[in-house]
Scaffold this motif. Structure first.
Motif, PDB file in Angstrom:
ATOM      1  N   GLU A 197      51.809  22.439   1.149  1.00 47.44           N
ATOM      2  CA  GLU A 197      52.690  21.969   0.083  1.00 47.44           C
ATOM      3  C   GLU A 197      52.641  22.903  -1.131  1.00 47.44           C
ATOM      4  O   GLU A 197      53.658  23.126  -1.786  1.00 47.44           O
ATOM      5  CB  GLU A 197      52.292  20.552  -0.329  1.00 47.44           C
ATOM      6  N   ARG A 198      51.467  23.444  -1.406  1.00 52.25           N
ATOM      7  CA  ARG A 198      51.329  24.328  -2.564  1.00 52.25           C
ATOM      8  C   ARG A 198      51.794  25.751  -2.263  1.00 52.25           C
ATOM      9  O   ARG A 198      52.203  26.457  -3.188  1.00 52.25           O
ATOM     10  CB  ARG A 198      49.867  24.343  -3.030  1.00 52.25           C
ATOM     11  N   GLU A 199      51.695  26.168  -1.006  1.00 52.63           N
ATOM     12  CA  GLU A 199      52.123  27.501  -0.623  1.00 52.63           C
ATOM     13  C   GLU A 199      52.771  27.430   0.754  1.00 52.63           C
ATOM     14  O   GLU A 199      52.131  27.692   1.774  1.00 52.63           O
ATOM     15  CB  GLU A 199      50.936  28.472  -0.615  1.00 52.63           C
ATOM     16  N   PRO A 200      54.061  27.049   0.817  1.00 54.38           N
ATOM     17  CA  PRO A 200      54.718  26.912   2.128  1.00 54.38           C
ATOM     18  C   PRO A 200      54.795  28.216   2.911  1.00 54.38           C
ATOM     19  O   PRO A 200      54.977  28.181   4.130  1.00 54.38           O
ATOM     20  CB  PRO A 200      56.129  26.408   1.759  1.00 54.38           C
ATOM     21  N   HIS A 201      54.656  29.352   2.236  1.00 54.59           N
ATOM     22  CA  HIS A 201      54.764  30.642   2.909  1.00 54.59           C
ATOM     23  C   HIS A 201      53.411  31.174   3.372  1.00 54.59           C
ATOM     24  O   HIS A 201      53.332  32.304   3.848  1.00 54.59           O
ATOM     25  CB  HIS A 201      55.423  31.660   1.976  1.00 54.59           C
TER      26      HIS A 201
END
Length: 584
Positions: free
Chosen positions: A57-61
């Protein structure tokens, strides 16, 4: 990403509350991924999944979070979602061997996805040939298809890289034993197998019971004609059973493939029409006045004892398959694992079966007093000595006393045969050899009955099991800092290094077009480098900056007009004269 939103937490506070005191990360996605990896290592997949979702959620990539989520989902028996998460990790980092390995591990649990899993595993091997995990998984996939030669090659490669790889060692032992791995992974194949076995069993039992009843009526009550008429009427239920089971087949197109992959299934199915033919022949030659024709005796033997004949044939063939002594050496090297101990006991039973058949052949063929019978009889003690030297046999007495008894009787039989070969007048030695062989059969039967009664593994090949090899690497993916991203994007001193056909090559890069949010570099390079990365995709990018040098090692994939490089190792070094060095 549907798997993220299915039951994702609504807030970081709630996530930390659900995870307990261990949920210390705040807003750092890599810290959340580290927590997920730690929880996976401690056997807490539910908590690990929550932590991995927080990272996503904080870093989808970020590829790492998706990869960890896939592993947690697989451990929670949520295979479809595990595949989706692994596919997302591969999409974000197509050159990551760990992501390819995770996707291969998730795909192998899905019916009909073996080819896709194999393709991903081979990419993982190509991207990281120095890692044992991709080789071990490739061995598992090859073993599942019955390709034991290729499986052994991959397992040995994994053991060369990591001699302590327990799964590769145990499963290598299975390949040496010629383990018949289950090959029908799709539901249609499994359903077809069950239908064929049920049809064959029903037809053979029905006709065996009918033939006994017909024979009793003809010989015991002198109802010869009536018995033949009643026996012929039994063919109607046989036809009804055949039609009923044929209607249950999920796909006729799968029939040939299912039969072609399993010799014993094919033999069992082929026995059913042979029994029908034998039953008809038995009716035609039904004895009169208790005079049994030879044709009837042969037909009755086929109808009544076909299953026993198949069982004896299977025991004979399986006893001489594989290399059990070499397999015992592999199992013994990993005797600390329960799976290795179980497989070791089965391998010892296979050795006992092979010795039993050998001694039986010697006792039948060799006449009393034959000197070569004495030498042949001493072969079993020699085999036992080799077993003691190759395998770790501690605990066998406690685990399987029937096995120890069978091995002792085999040694006794071999000694009796040796004595009978040297001393022709010792008839009792010959008789003792036969009695010892019968005692081995009794021990095997008692062990088999005990296994059936308790529902425990029996003394046969079907009790062999592979070691479950973990297909999830939890190590973090490389992270490009902002300074390295800036240097790669704007520097005019960028050099690409790769393995050319005549050795290592380096060339100036025309341009680094972009750096994705996941850290992937898109580079414009010459045609020679394109051809080189098809053979060996491992490359390195050297970047010059006024403050430092950066080296980015990774995997290059040719895509349209650019090379897509997934970083694997990033090293930042300051210029000569400075003492500090930083490695990310």
């Amino acid at each position: 990403m549907p798997w993220v939103g299915s039951d994702a937490e609504g807030s970081p506070a709630r996530a930390r509350r659900d995870l307990g005191s261990e949920a210390s990360p705040q807003g750092d996605p890599r810290a959340w991924s580290g927590l997920a990896a730690e929880l996976l290592g401690r056997g807490r997949p539910e908590a690990a999944l929550k932590a991995a979702r927080q990272a996503v959620e904080r870093e989808p990539h970020g590829e790492w979070g998706h990869r960890l989520a896939s592993l947690a989902l697989e451990r929670l028996d949520r295979a479809p979602e595990a595949v989706e998460a692994a596919q997302e990790a591969v999409r974000l980092a197509p050159g990551s061997w760990a992501a390819r390995l995770r996707l291969a591990g998730a795909l192998r649990l899905r019916p009909g996805r073996w080819r896709d899993a194999w393709a991903e595993a081979q990419k993982a091997v190509k991207y990281a040939p120095e890692e044992p995990g991709p080789h071990a998984l490739s061995g598992d996939l090859a073993l599942a298809r019955g390709d034991r030669s290729r499986a052994a090659t991959h397992y040995r490669a994994a053991l060369q890289l990591d001699p302590e790889h327990t799964g590769a060692r145990i499963n290598l032992g299975l390949t040496l034993l010629g383990w018949p791995a289950p090959r029908d992974e799709d539901p249609d194949g499994q359903a077809a197998r069950q239908v064929l076995l049920a049809w064959s069993r029903q037809v053979r039992i029905l006709l065996a019971v009918a033939l006994v009843a017909v024979t009793v009526a003809a010989l015991g009550f002198d109802l010869h004609l009536e018995a033949q008429i009643g026996g012929a009427a039994v063919l109607a239920p046989v036809l009804a059973v055949t039609v009923r089971q044929a209607g249950r087949l999920p796909s006729w197109a799968r029939l040939a493939a299912v039969l072609g992959r399993d010799l014993w299934l094919s033999l069992s199915v082929a026995a059913a029409p042979a029994v029908v033919a034998g039953y008809v022949a038995g009716l035609a030659t039904l004895p009169v006045h208790r005079v049994v024709p030879a044709a009837f005796a042969g037909a009755a033997g086929l109808v009544l004892f076909n299953q026993a004949a198949i069982l004896v044939l299977r025991l004979l063939v399986e006893a001489w398959q594989g290399r059990p002594l070499a397999a015992l050496a592999e199992f013994g090297a990993a005797a600390g694992e329960r799976v290795a101990r179980r497989n070791m006991d089965v391998a010892l039973w296979i050795v006992a079966g092979r010795s039993w058949w050998g001694l039986l052949l010697v006792s039948v063929v060799a006449p009393a007093g034959a000197s070569w019978a004495a030498f042949a009889g001493l072969g079993v003690p020699v085999v036992m000595v080799l077993i003691g030297r190759r395998a770790n046999l501690r605990g066998v007495v406690r685990r399987d006393r029937w096995l120890v008894a069978a091995l002792a009787f085999l040694v006794a039989s071999s000694i009796c045969l040796a004595v009978a070969g040297v001393m022709p007048d010792m008839r009792r030695a010959w008789q003792g050899a036969w009695l010892a062989l019968l005692a081995v059969l009794a021990a095997f039967g008692a062990r088999a009955v005990r296994a059936r009664w308790r529902g425990s593994p029996g003394p046969w090949r079907a009790a062999l099991i592979p070691f479950p090899i973990e297909t999830g690497d939890t190590t973090p993916s490389s992270d490009l800092t902002d300074e390295v991203r800036h240097a790669v994007t704007f520097s005019r001193s960028v050099v690409l290094s790769y393995a050319g056909p005549h050795g290592p090559r380096s060339m100036a890069v025309s341009a680094v077009t972009s750096v994705s949010r996941s850290g992937e570099l898109r580079v414009i390079a010459g045609e020679e480098s394109w051809e080189a990365v098809q053979h060996d995709p491992r490359v390195a990018i050297f970047v010059g900056d006024p403050r430092f040098w950066a080296e980015v090692r990774g995997i290059a994939i040719a895509d349209n007009d650019v090379l897509r490089i997934t970083p694997r190792e990033v090293t930042v070094r300051e210029y000569p004269g400075r003492r500090q060095a930083r490695t990310q």
